[in-house]
Design a protein around this motif. Structure first.
Motif, PDB file in Angstrom:
ATOM      1  N   GLU A  46      14.318  26.414   9.370  1.00  0.00           N
ATOM      2  CA  GLU A  46      13.309  26.334   9.795  1.00  0.00           C
ATOM      3  C   GLU A  46      11.963  26.328  10.860  1.00  0.00           C
ATOM      4  OE1 GLU A  46      13.096  21.965   6.321  1.00  0.00           O
ATOM      5  OE2 GLU A  46      14.205  21.905   9.262  1.00  0.00           O
ATOM      6  N   ALA A  47      13.384  27.163  12.263  1.00  0.00           N
ATOM      7  CA  ALA A  47      12.921  27.331  13.134  1.00  0.00           C
ATOM      8  C   ALA A  47      11.975  28.596  12.628  1.00  0.00           C
ATOM      9  CB  ALA A  47      13.716  27.188  14.190  1.00  0.00           C
ATOM     10  N   ASP A  48      12.836  28.978  12.420  1.00  0.00           N
ATOM     11  CA  ASP A  48      12.522  30.728  12.854  1.00  0.00           C
ATOM     12  C   ASP A  48      11.238  31.205  11.280  1.00  0.00           C
ATOM     13  OD1 ASP A  48      14.702  31.266  13.984  1.00  0.00           O
ATOM     14  OD2 ASP A  48      15.536  33.411  12.715  1.00  0.00           O
ATOM     15  N   THR A  49      10.948  30.330  10.794  1.00  0.00           N
ATOM     16  CA  THR A  49       9.637  30.372   9.865  1.00  0.00           C
ATOM     17  C   THR A  49       8.877  29.972  10.284  1.00  0.00           C
ATOM     18  OG1 THR A  49      10.835  28.696   7.845  1.00  0.00           O
ATOM     19  CG2 THR A  49      11.092  31.479   8.172  1.00  0.00           C
ATOM     20  N   GLN A  50       8.952  28.459  10.730  1.00  0.00           N
ATOM     21  CA  GLN A  50       7.853  27.217  11.290  1.00  0.00           C
ATOM     22  C   GLN A  50       7.482  26.659   9.576  1.00  0.00           C
ATOM     23  OE1 GLN A  50       6.980  26.087  14.592  1.00  0.00           O
ATOM     24  NE2 GLN A  50       8.921  27.680  14.829  1.00  0.00           N
ATOM     25  N   GLN A  51       8.193  26.444   9.094  1.00  0.00           N
ATOM     26  CA  GLN A  51       7.980  26.180   8.203  1.00  0.00           C
ATOM     27  C   GLN A  51       9.200  24.743   7.271  1.00  0.00           C
ATOM     28  OE1 GLN A  51       5.154  27.114   6.244  1.00  0.00           O
ATOM     29  NE2 GLN A  51       4.235  28.488   7.393  1.00  0.00           N
ATOM     30  N   PRO A  52       8.370  24.498   6.394  1.00  0.00           N
ATOM     31  CA  PRO A  52       9.828  23.043   6.128  1.00  0.00           C
ATOM     32  C   PRO A  52      10.572  23.954   4.955  1.00  0.00           C
ATOM     33  CG  PRO A  52       7.952  22.529   5.188  1.00  0.00           C
ATOM     34  CD  PRO A  52       7.196  23.932   6.570  1.00  0.00           C
ATOM     35  N   LEU A  53      11.521  23.442   4.773  1.00  0.00           N
ATOM     36  CA  LEU A  53      12.210  24.168   3.860  1.00  0.00           C
ATOM     37  C   LEU A  53      12.856  23.697   2.017  1.00  0.00           C
ATOM     38  CD1 LEU A  53      15.290  25.964   3.083  1.00  0.00           C
ATOM     39  CD2 LEU A  53      16.450  23.418   3.175  1.00  0.00           C
ATOM     40  N   LEU A  54      12.214  24.410   1.542  1.00  0.00           N
ATOM     41  CA  LEU A  54      12.137  24.402  -0.365  1.00  0.00           C
ATOM     42  C   LEU A  54      13.290  24.150  -0.790  1.00  0.00           C
ATOM     43  CD1 LEU A  54      10.991  23.567  -2.985  1.00  0.00           C
ATOM     44  CD2 LEU A  54      10.738  25.765  -2.978  1.00  0.00           C
ATOM     45  N   ARG A  55      14.235  25.122  -0.658  1.00  0.00           N
ATOM     46  CA  ARG A  55      15.400  25.185  -1.196  1.00  0.00           C
ATOM     47  C   ARG A  55      16.136  26.287  -0.743  1.00  0.00           C
ATOM     48  NH1 ARG A  55      13.698  25.424  -5.950  1.00  0.00           N
ATOM     49  NH2 ARG A  55      13.175  23.063  -5.608  1.00  0.00           N
ATOM     50  N   ILE A  56      17.592  25.929  -0.926  1.00  0.00           N
ATOM     51  CA  ILE A  56      18.688  27.661  -0.346  1.00  0.00           C
ATOM     52  C   ILE A  56      19.472  26.899  -1.741  1.00  0.00           C
ATOM     53  CG2 ILE A  56      21.229  27.192   0.674  1.00  0.00           C
ATOM     54  CD1 ILE A  56      20.537  25.761   3.248  1.00  0.00           C
ATOM     55  N   TYR A  57      19.776  29.114  -1.724  1.00  0.00           N
ATOM     56  CA  TYR A  57      19.675  28.837  -2.936  1.00  0.00           C
ATOM     57  C   TYR A  57      21.568  29.909  -2.501  1.00  0.00           C
ATOM     58  CZ  TYR A  57      15.892  28.352  -5.857  1.00  0.00           C
ATOM     59  OH  TYR A  57      14.252  27.964  -6.552  1.00  0.00           O
TER      60      TYR A  57
END
Length: 417
Positions: A46-57
């Motif tokens: 989330e810090a690197d992409t500046q986007q909220p997390l959808l899911r971790i596979y």
């Protein structure tokens, strides 16, 4: 869709972490706090992409695609999906099959359906290059993460590094927040001290009934050898002129059948004269020792100790399973401690702990078997031909005894000290 997704090749992540921290890529050389690792991946993504997390596979291999304890813990965590490939053995080495294909399919499907704007790939395998390029063509930003290499060089495909939009390195400081090298030097139980009483028993004359039974078996073996045209095993003279088998010139040791004949039906007068206190029993010390009690059952000390299954209610059994899945890491030493803690907490009489402590280093057979069966839940049989490694056995029992010692010492401690 402005969200990020993390695709983790567990074989790469944990293998590279083991190389960095323990000097070799064997995952058995490290212990992993999976909850902390998943939380670290989420925060970093989330810090690197500046986007909220959808899911971790989480992509990993497992024998016959059967989830191992770590997979069962991971898949109940929020925002985590586990995908398993096969784990096969070839030329004495284990290899993952189908993991790269599953990652490729998931990556392209996410990009095609515009399920996310950013994908974080934690892998080093160049086989994912077509999937990475396909994701970029669908407008997805691809972030490639590497684990700091032990030799300071790349441990990823150069083609992946060249095609990725962003690249980050998970350094030693980040890795050690959730992964640590396993200490293999201090977890094994010390070798049992010499047992002079066993040596004395083994050097003592055999009971007459045992000698007679051994002589009878030797005669049968000679007759069978004569019929087959083979030579019989050498014998050694016993007391009263009887002969007993003596492999390698050593004195024969009676079998459990011989010992049962001491006081069983049809026993000889000499056997009947053997006092009850001289009953011989087999032990985990790979020998036979003198123990009081019935020859037909367990010694009173062992028989009075209940197993964990006998002490556990249906509700507790469910809670134990929940704890095993969510919090117990599966380290052999830790497994032994957890088993001992549950056993002691449910004992109706504290005296059982003190009684067990006097048996060190031998764990009663019923409890030891239950302990090893419990340990098998945590994947300790995996990759070892359905056998628990001898080192792991020592670690399991060392953890068990460590917890027993701590609890026994606490009970002996006077109140207020």
């Amino acid at each position: 869709m402005d969200r990020c997704v993390v695709l983790v090749d567990a074989g790469y992540l944990l293998g590279a972490a083991a190389s960095l921290l323990a000097g070799e890529p064997a995952r058995s050389r490290i212990t992993v706090d999976h909850a902390a690792l998943i939380q670290g991946l989420r925060e970093r993504a989330e810090a690197d992409t500046q986007q909220p997390l959808l899911r971790i596979y989480w992509f990993d291999g497992a024998p016959d695609r059967v989830p191992q304890p770590e997979h069962r813990r991971l898949r109940v965590m929020p925002r985590v999906t586990v995908r398993l490939g096969a784990l096969t053995r070839s030329d004495g080495r284990w290899a993952q099959k189908g993991v790269d294909a599953a990652m490729h399919a998931e990556l392209t499907e996410l990009a095609r359906n515009r399920a996310c704007s950013d994908v974080v790939l934690v892998t080093g395998d160049g086989d994912l290059l077509p999937g990475l390029m396909s994701a970029k063509e669908h407008g997805v930003a691809v972030h490639l993460w590497a684990v700091q290499a032990a030799d300071g060089d790349y441990n990823q495909s150069e083609d992946l590094v060249a095609e990725a939009d962003e690249r980050r390195v998970l350094d030693r400081a980040w890795i050690t927040q959730a992964v640590r090298a396993r200490d293999l030097t201090g977890i094994c139980a010390p070798a049992p001290a010499p047992r002079p009483e066993i040596a004395a028993i083994l050097s003592a004359p055999l009971p007459e009934s045992a000698l007679a039974a051994s002589a009878e078996r030797a005669a049968e073996a000679q007759a069978a050898a004569a019929r087959n045209g083979t030579a019989a095993a050498p014998e050694a003279p016993g007391e009263n002129g009887a002969s007993v088998p003596a492999p390698g010139g050593a004195k024969g040791v009676p079998t459990p059948k011989d010992l049962a004949s001491l006081r069983g039906p049809g026993s000889t007068p000499a056997a009947a004269s053997v006092p009850a206190s001289a009953t011989l029993r087999w032990s985990s010390d790979k020998g036979w020792v003198e123990r009081p009690g019935s020859a037909l059952g367990e010694s009173p000390e062992t028989a009075s100790l209940p197993t964990l299954a006998q002490l556990t209610s249906a509700e507790q059994r469910w809670a134990d399973r929940e704890e095993d899945i969510t919090t117990v890491g599966g380290d052999p030493y830790e497994v032994g401690q957890v088993f001992a803690r549950r056993w002691m907490e449910r004992l109706p009489e504290p005296s059982h702990v003190q009684k067990l402590s006097t048996m060190y280093p031998r764990i009663p057979h019923r409890i030891d078997g239950e302990l090893l069966r419990y340990a098998a839940r945590f994947g300790l049989l995996a990759h070892k031909d359905d056998q628990i490694d001898e080192h792991d056995r020592y670690a399991i029992r060392a953890g068990f005894w460590r917890e027993i010692d701590v609890r026994a010492a606490a009970e002996r401690q006077p109140a207020g000290e």
